[in-house]
Design a protein around this motif. Structure first.
Motif: not given
Length: 289
Positions: A274-286
Motif C-alpha cells: 500500500e501507499t499513501e501517495a501516488a504510486w511510483e514505478i520504482d517503488d512498485i518494483a522494489a
C-alpha cells in the motif's frame, strides 16, 4: 425411497462418460431425467442421436424414467428447447447438470479462431444458455408463488482452477469462467429458491484419454475387484447429493476424484502493498516479489 424421488433433471453431455454416469445414478435414485447429448466427436464435430437414446433405453430397462434430447446447448434456442422438453414431459424442472464439453487443444501461438470459439461455445456458453433458460423458468414459478427447490451443478475443471494445462488455453479459460459463473449465479438465483454449485472432476473419459500427457495415466488397467480411482462413476454421488432437495450448499466449487472430495477457493490476497501517495514505478518494483 431414492434420494432424488420426484425430482426432474436435465443433464447435458449425458450420452457418454461422466454425464452418462450422472444420468444412470439420478434415475436409480428416483429422478426423471432428460438425457441431452448432441452425439458429436471429441472436437464437437458431427452429431449422433444414438448415445443419448442408448442411455435412455438403459434407464427405462431398469424401470426408470427418461427421455432423450439432442439439442445443441451452445445455442440459446437449443438450451430453451431442452428446458421446455423437461417441463412438457415431466411437468416441472428441479435440477440442471451442465456437463457437455469438447476439446480442441492447441498452444496459444498456433491457436485458430475456430478452436477458441468452439470450445468457449460448448463449455461456457453451453453452461450459460441452459442456466439462463432454467433460471427464467424458476423465476416465473417463484413469482407465481410456486415452491421452488432448484439445483444447478456446473462442471468446471482443474485445468481452469488449480492445475493450468499447457495447450488448453481455450478449455482452461472456459472452465475458469464456469467457476466464476457458478458464484454469480448462486448470488442471483438464491432469491428464487435455487442453489448453484460446481464440480471440478478428474476421471477416465474419452476427453481425458485424448489429453496429451494424461492418456497413459487414465488408461492404466485396474485388477478386478480393486477400487478404480479414475472411474467416472466416482463423480456422480457428489452431483446427486448437490441435486437433492434438502442439500443446503450453494456457491461452492468442489474438486472430486476417486475417493477424494475437496472444496476449492478462488482468487485471494497473498500479499498486499500500500501507499499513501501516488504510486511510483520504482517503488512498485522494489516492493512486489
Amino acid at each position: 425411497m431414492g434420494a432424488l424421488d420426484g425430482r426432474v433433471a436435465v443433464i447435458t453431455g449425458a450420452g457418454r462418460g461422466i454425464g452418462r454416469e450422472h444420468a444412470l445414478l439420478f434415475a436409480r435414485e428416483g429422478a426423471s431425467v432428460v438425457v441431452n447429448d448432441l452425439g458429436g466427436a471429441n472436437d464437437g464435430s458431427g452429431s449422433d442421436a444414438g448415445p443419448a437414446q442408448e442411455v435412455v433405453d438403459e434407464i427405462r430397462a431398469a424401470g426408470g424414467k427418461a427421455v432423450a434430447n439432442t439439442a445443441n446447448v451452445a445455442e440459446w434456442a437449443g438450451a430453451a428447447e431442452l428446458v421446455t422438453q423437461a417441463v412438457d414431459e415431466f411437468g416441472r424442472l428441479d435440477v440442471v447438470v451442465n456437463n457437455a464439453g469438447i476439446l480442441r487443444d492447441a498452444f496459444i501461438a498456433g491457436l485458430e479462431e475456430s478452436q477458441w470459439d468452439s470450445v468457449i461455445a460448448v463449455h461456457l456458453k453451453g453452461h450459460a444458455a441452459v442456466l439462463r433458460h432454467a433460471a427464467a423458468y424458476w423465476k416465473t414459478a417463484s413469482k407465481a408463488g410456486e415452491p421452488v427447490a432448484g439445483s444447478v451443478i456446473n462442471t468446471a475443471s482443474a485445468s481452469g482452477t488449480t492445475l493450468p494445462n499447457a495447450g488448453q488455453a481455450n478449455y482452461g479459460a472456459a472452465k475458469a469462467g464456469i467457476a466464476a459463473l457458478t458464484l454469480v449465479a448462486a448470488e442471483e438465483l438464491e432469491r428464487y429458491g435455487v442453489r448453484v454449485n460446481a464440480i471440478a472432476p478428474i476421471a477416465r473419459t474419452r476427453l481425458t484419454l485424448a489429453t496429451p500427457g494424461m492418456g497413459a495415466i487414465f488408461a492404466q488397467e485396474v485388477e478386478e475387484g480393486e477400487f478404480d480411482a479414475f472411474s467416472p462413476a466416482n463423480i456422480s454421488p457428489l452431483v446427486a447429493y448437490l441435486a437433492t432437495e434438502k442439500c443446503p450448499l450453494t456457491g461452492k466449487v468442489f474438486a472430486v476424484q476417486g475417493g477424494a472430495i475437496s472444496e476449492l477457493a478462488g482468487w485471494h490476497d497473498v500479499k498486499v502493498i500500500e501507499t499513501e501517495a501516488a504510486w511510483e514505478i520504482d517503488d512498485i518494483a522494489a516492493r512486489l516479489p
